[in-house]
Design a protein around this motif. Sequence first.
Motif, mmCIF file in Angstrom:
data_model
loop_
_atom_site.group_PDB
_atom_site.id
_atom_site.type_symbol
_atom_site.label_atom_id
_atom_site.label_comp_id
_atom_site.label_asym_id
_atom_site.label_seq_id
_atom_site.Cartn_x
_atom_site.Cartn_y
_atom_site.Cartn_z
ATOM 1 N N THR A 70 0.958 -1.246 0.118
ATOM 2 C CA THR A 70 -0.100 -0.022 -0.103
ATOM 3 C C THR A 70 0.910 1.357 -0.003
ATOM 4 O OG1 THR A 70 -0.197 0.033 2.398
ATOM 5 C CG2 THR A 70 -1.968 -1.264 1.079
ATOM 6 N N ALA A 71 0.231 2.223 -0.331
ATOM 7 C CA ALA A 71 1.065 3.648 -0.366
ATOM 8 C C ALA A 71 2.221 3.545 -1.248
ATOM 9 C CB ALA A 71 1.276 4.040 0.862
ATOM 10 N N ILE A 72 1.968 2.989 -2.353
ATOM 11 C CA ILE A 72 3.114 2.586 -3.352
ATOM 12 C C ILE A 72 3.602 4.201 -3.702
ATOM 13 C CG2 ILE A 72 3.968 1.914 -5.659
ATOM 14 C CD1 ILE A 72 1.638 -0.355 -5.231
ATOM 15 N N GLY A 73 5.020 4.213 -3.739
ATOM 16 C CA GLY A 73 5.811 5.555 -3.882
ATOM 17 C C GLY A 73 5.778 6.620 -2.910
ATOM 18 N N ASP A 74 4.906 6.472 -1.962
ATOM 19 C CA ASP A 74 4.917 7.467 -0.985
ATOM 20 C C ASP A 74 5.630 6.888 0.532
ATOM 21 O OD1 ASP A 74 4.318 9.242 1.078
ATOM 22 O OD2 ASP A 74 2.181 9.374 0.496
ATOM 23 N N ILE A 75 6.789 7.142 0.644
ATOM 24 C CA ILE A 75 7.534 6.741 1.667
ATOM 25 C C ILE A 75 6.948 7.139 3.297
ATOM 26 C CG2 ILE A 75 9.464 8.509 1.853
ATOM 27 C CD1 ILE A 75 11.632 5.978 2.295
ATOM 28 N N GLU A 76 6.810 8.429 3.226
ATOM 29 C CA GLU A 76 5.976 8.822 4.548
ATOM 30 C C GLU A 76 4.671 8.338 4.957
ATOM 31 O OE1 GLU A 76 5.230 12.989 6.764
ATOM 32 O OE2 GLU A 76 4.743 13.021 4.700
ATOM 33 N N GLN A 77 4.052 7.878 4.077
ATOM 34 C CA GLN A 77 2.565 7.221 4.253
ATOM 35 C C GLN A 77 3.095 5.768 4.494
ATOM 36 O OE1 GLN A 77 -0.523 8.454 4.700
ATOM 37 N NE2 GLN A 77 -0.901 6.474 5.594
ATOM 38 N N GLN A 78 3.999 5.012 3.863
ATOM 39 C CA GLN A 78 4.382 3.712 4.052
ATOM 40 C C GLN A 78 5.002 3.457 5.591
ATOM 41 O OE1 GLN A 78 6.931 1.302 1.543
ATOM 42 N NE2 GLN A 78 5.546 2.008 -0.265
ATOM 43 N N MET A 79 5.586 4.589 6.104
ATOM 44 C CA MET A 79 6.097 4.755 7.535
ATOM 45 C C MET A 79 4.969 4.674 8.346
ATOM 46 S SD MET A 79 8.931 7.468 9.249
ATOM 47 C CE MET A 79 8.837 8.383 7.552
ATOM 48 N N ILE A 80 3.987 5.657 8.025
ATOM 49 C CA ILE A 80 2.989 5.960 8.891
ATOM 50 C C ILE A 80 2.041 4.521 9.142
ATOM 51 C CG2 ILE A 80 0.799 6.809 9.137
ATOM 52 C CD1 ILE A 80 1.853 9.447 7.775
ATOM 53 N N ASN A 81 1.943 3.668 7.974
ATOM 54 C CA ASN A 81 1.648 2.258 8.052
ATOM 55 C C ASN A 81 2.031 1.331 8.872
ATOM 56 O OD1 ASN A 81 -0.554 3.591 6.176
ATOM 57 N ND2 ASN A 81 0.152 2.670 4.451
ATOM 58 N N CYS A 82 3.340 1.332 8.614
ATOM 59 C CA CYS A 82 4.325 0.594 9.428
ATOM 60 C C CYS A 82 4.061 0.825 11.106
ATOM 61 C CB CYS A 82 5.802 0.866 8.966
ATOM 62 S SG CYS A 82 6.190 0.020 7.763
ATOM 63 N N TYR A 83 3.983 1.986 11.280
ATOM 64 C CA TYR A 83 3.906 2.643 12.767
ATOM 65 C C TYR A 83 2.573 2.180 13.332
ATOM 66 C CZ TYR A 83 8.530 4.562 13.229
ATOM 67 O OH TYR A 83 9.682 4.702 13.160
ATOM 68 N N GLN B 28 15.224 10.076 1.324
ATOM 69 C CA GLN B 28 13.646 10.355 1.492
ATOM 70 C C GLN B 28 13.353 10.104 2.877
ATOM 71 O OE1 GLN B 28 10.405 9.404 -0.863
ATOM 72 N NE2 GLN B 28 11.746 8.678 -2.530
ATOM 73 N N MET B 29 13.941 9.046 3.509
ATOM 74 C CA MET B 29 13.775 8.436 4.949
ATOM 75 C C MET B 29 13.939 9.529 5.682
ATOM 76 S SD MET B 29 12.489 6.118 6.428
ATOM 77 C CE MET B 29 12.367 6.256 8.278
ATOM 78 N N LEU B 30 15.252 10.041 5.603
ATOM 79 C CA LEU B 30 15.770 11.346 6.510
ATOM 80 C C LEU B 30 14.814 12.625 6.458
ATOM 81 C CD1 LEU B 30 19.466 10.823 5.636
ATOM 82 C CD2 LEU B 30 18.345 10.318 7.763
ATOM 83 N N GLU B 31 14.123 12.765 5.175
ATOM 84 C CA GLU B 31 13.273 14.265 4.969
ATOM 85 C C GLU B 31 12.095 13.768 5.722
ATOM 86 O OE1 GLU B 31 12.516 15.047 0.714
ATOM 87 O OE2 GLU B 31 14.577 14.772 0.327
ATOM 88 N N LYS B 32 11.653 12.441 5.612
ATOM 89 C CA LYS B 32 10.328 12.127 6.486
ATOM 90 C C LYS B 32 10.356 11.626 7.789
ATOM 91 C CE LYS B 32 8.498 13.270 2.318
ATOM 92 N NZ LYS B 32 7.739 14.432 2.119
ATOM 93 N N SER B 33 11.672 11.487 8.263
ATOM 94 C CA SER B 33 11.643 11.066 9.573
ATOM 95 C C SER B 33 11.269 11.858 10.834
ATOM 96 C CB SER B 33 13.290 10.794 9.944
ATOM 97 O OG SER B 33 14.038 11.722 10.014
ATOM 98 N N ALA B 34 10.870 13.006 10.560
ATOM 99 C CA ALA B 34 10.179 13.630 11.603
ATOM 100 C C ALA B 34 9.060 13.309 12.214
ATOM 101 C CB ALA B 34 10.071 15.344 11.118
ATOM 102 N N TYR B 35 8.310 12.471 11.419
ATOM 103 C CA TYR B 35 7.086 11.781 11.860
ATOM 104 C C TYR B 35 7.297 10.963 12.901
ATOM 105 C CZ TYR B 35 3.216 8.829 12.066
ATOM 106 O OH TYR B 35 1.984 7.981 12.509
ATOM 107 N N ARG B 36 8.549 10.384 13.159
ATOM 108 C CA ARG B 36 8.680 9.556 14.320
ATOM 109 C C ARG B 36 8.739 10.359 15.540
ATOM 110 N NH1 ARG B 36 13.688 8.287 14.728
ATOM 111 N NH2 ARG B 36 13.625 6.435 15.656
ATOM 112 N N ALA B 37 8.670 11.544 15.536
ATOM 113 C CA ALA B 37 8.409 12.293 16.887
ATOM 114 C C ALA B 37 7.249 12.069 17.500
ATOM 115 C CB ALA B 37 8.974 13.892 16.687
ATOM 116 N N GLU B 38 6.184 11.868 16.569
ATOM 117 C CA GLU B 38 4.963 11.725 16.888
ATOM 118 C C GLU B 38 4.559 10.379 17.567
ATOM 119 O OE1 GLU B 38 1.928 12.621 13.939
ATOM 120 O OE2 GLU B 38 3.313 14.330 13.056
ATOM 121 N N VAL B 39 5.390 9.408 17.058
ATOM 122 C CA VAL B 39 5.268 7.930 17.798
ATOM 123 C C VAL B 39 5.998 8.046 19.094
ATOM 124 C CG1 VAL B 39 6.008 5.580 17.108
ATOM 125 C CG2 VAL B 39 5.383 7.056 15.267
#
Length: 172
Positions: A86-99, A128-139
């Motif tokens: 799911t969320a093909i091509g969207d690393i941030e949404q993939q990360m959100i789905n993983c969490y 890309q992971m480094l760009e979107k990694s700020a989401y982890r602070a919500e986790v």
Amino acid sequence: MNKIINRLTLLTTLCIIALGLQSCEQKQKEESKAIEKELVVKSEEPEYFLLRPEVEKAYGYSHAVKIGNSIKISGAVSMDDEGNPTAIGDIEQQMINCYADLEKVLKHFDCTFDDVVKEDIFTTDMAQMLEKSAYRAEVYKNGFPTGSWLEVKGLALPELMVEIELEVHKPE
């Protein structure tokens, strides 16, 4: 002579009582050790958890295994219940789905992300992971766990861009 016999009888009786008490104490210690050993063995038996049983059986893994206070959680990827990416091509949404999946596993064991002691992230695109990694602070609101981030050539399916695995310590 009677005094000597009485004293010997008293002394013999006291010795018998002392030996009896010592024997009871030894037996109690042995029983305590047996009970402790049984408790340790029971708490060390693994408890397996399958988040998506059919998918996990098809790929040959368990999503999590708990032994004692330690829980190892397999890498979560962005997939639906049938195992489709799911969320093909969207690393941030993939990360959100993983969490989101990891949170389900943690809840099964009455844990939260505060109980996570190690997090390893595998990604096919570290920039890309480094760009979107700020989401982890919500986790991780109360501090980040230890862990490693690794860029890999590929994951289980070519559409997957991130996989996150955890190690948890569940306090008694």
